[in-house]
Design a protein around this motif. Sequence first.
Motif, short mmCIF file in Angstrom:
data_model
loop_
_atom_site.label_atom_id
_atom_site.label_comp_id
_atom_site.label_asym_id
_atom_site.label_seq_id
_atom_site.Cartn_x
_atom_site.Cartn_y
_atom_site.Cartn_z
N PHE A 25 86.17 -2.36 -5.87
CA PHE A 25 86.20 -1.21 -4.95
C PHE A 25 87.31 -0.30 -5.44
N ALA A 37 87.71 -7.10 -6.06
CA ALA A 37 87.43 -8.01 -4.95
C ALA A 37 86.86 -9.34 -5.45
N ASN A 50 93.21 -15.14 2.89
CA ASN A 50 92.71 -13.83 3.33
C ASN A 50 92.69 -12.84 2.19
N GLY A 51 91.60 -12.08 2.09
CA GLY A 51 91.51 -11.07 1.05
C GLY A 51 91.08 -11.63 -0.30
N ALA A 52 90.72 -12.91 -0.34
CA ALA A 52 90.33 -13.54 -1.62
C ALA A 52 89.00 -13.02 -2.15
N GLY A 53 88.17 -12.47 -1.27
CA GLY A 53 86.87 -11.96 -1.70
C GLY A 53 85.69 -12.78 -1.18
N LYS A 54 85.94 -13.64 -0.21
CA LYS A 54 84.88 -14.52 0.31
C LYS A 54 83.75 -13.72 0.98
N SER A 55 84.13 -12.86 1.93
CA SER A 55 83.10 -12.07 2.62
C SER A 55 82.39 -11.14 1.64
N THR A 56 83.13 -10.69 0.63
CA THR A 56 82.51 -9.82 -0.38
C THR A 56 81.37 -10.55 -1.10
N TYR A 113 76.41 -4.74 -0.90
CA TYR A 113 77.00 -4.07 -2.07
C TYR A 113 76.32 -4.57 -3.34
P1 ADP Z 1 88.04 -12.42 2.46
O1 ADP Z 1 86.73 -12.45 3.17
O2 ADP Z 1 88.22 -13.53 1.48
O3 ADP Z 1 89.20 -12.37 3.42
P2 ADP Z 1 87.15 -9.82 1.55
O4 ADP Z 1 85.95 -10.16 0.76
O5 ADP Z 1 86.92 -9.28 2.91
O6 ADP Z 1 88.13 -11.08 1.61
O7 ADP Z 1 88.03 -8.75 0.77
C1 ADP Z 1 88.39 -8.92 -0.61
C2 ADP Z 1 89.13 -7.67 -1.08
O8 ADP Z 1 88.23 -6.59 -1.19
C3 ADP Z 1 90.24 -7.23 -0.16
O9 ADP Z 1 91.29 -6.73 -0.93
C4 ADP Z 1 89.59 -6.14 0.66
O10 ADP Z 1 90.53 -5.24 1.15
C5 ADP Z 1 88.64 -5.52 -0.36
N1 ADP Z 1 87.46 -4.93 0.25
C6 ADP Z 1 86.49 -5.58 0.92
N2 ADP Z 1 85.53 -4.74 1.32
C7 ADP Z 1 85.91 -3.51 0.91
C8 ADP Z 1 85.34 -2.19 1.02
N3 ADP Z 1 84.18 -1.99 1.63
N4 ADP Z 1 86.03 -1.17 0.46
C9 ADP Z 1 87.20 -1.37 -0.17
N5 ADP Z 1 87.77 -2.57 -0.32
C10 ADP Z 1 87.15 -3.63 0.22
#
Ligand code: ADP
Length: 254
Positions: free
Chosen positions: A13, A18, A38-44, A53
């Motif tokens: 991003f 991510a 947190n912020g590892a990229g799991k939800s991504t 995406y």
């Molecule tokens: P987790 O689920 O492991 O906590 P995320 O997958 O939510 O982590 O986020 C991974 C990284 O990608 C983070 O730094 C987050 O800020 C970034 N990120 C996630 N979605 C977006 C987006 N739509 N736009 C910009 N950055 C994003």
Amino acid sequence: MAFLEIDNMSLEFGGVKACQNVSMKLEPGILYGLIGPNGAGKSTIFNVLTGIYPPTRGDVRLSDESLVGKKPFEIAQKGIGRTFQNIRLFKELTVLENVMSAFYSSSNSSITDMVFETGKFHAEEEEVKIKSLELLKVMGIDDLAAVPAGGLPYGKQRKLEIARALGLSPKLLLLDEPAAGLNPTETRELTDLIRKIQKDRNITVLLIEHDMGLVMKICEKIYVLVQGQLVCEGPADVVQNDKRVIEAYLGVDE
Ligand code: ADP
Ligand code: MG
């Protein structure tokens, strides 16, 4: 060929990496865990798998068919169901209607049209209603079928999201922190339910969860993601004793 293959997938991003070169192979009928700070990229990873995406690089394949470029509803129809870290329900619709909405996601009509239309869809609607009630029963919330979803306590909203995700009879179920915000009793109950659903339906489950007790108890294989990269994968005992995992969780520097 694995049932689901994530092949060297990266997603950036802007400048934020991510996910970096993530590769995973999921086999049918297994309960996998995906953990990481947190912020590892799991939800991504879930957002890439479900077509929210497109990956910057790499591929994602379900039964050897690439999912890249496919729309979320197409991917749902191909058999990937999910829940969201931040619950996404139709708050004004009833609990039953929320589950019924899953059955109509393949239609071109809007969900509210389909849910409220009478006559035209009557026969189909009856069948969908019966199936939806069965799913509510599986999750133990069928007594709340007529209640607006927004009025449910948090733990029951989480269960409803799972019931709705099951509406499309997924082959792969992605659960994003299903125990977040639940108390220990609710968490234990949900743990047993997730395992039961996975076994009874013989589906593949990929579970993101911060509750380590839950993950270690029910996951056959666990992937650990740190700063967008997989650092370890294996059964609970291997992951628990891995140096990189311990460092990531305790924040210890080399
Ligand atoms: P987790 O689920 O492991 O906590 P995320 O997958 O939510 O982590 O986020 C991974 C990284 O990608 C983070 O730094 C987050 O800020 C970034 N990120 C996630 N979605 C977006 C987006 N739509 N736009 C910009 N950055 C994003
Ligand atoms: Mg997340």
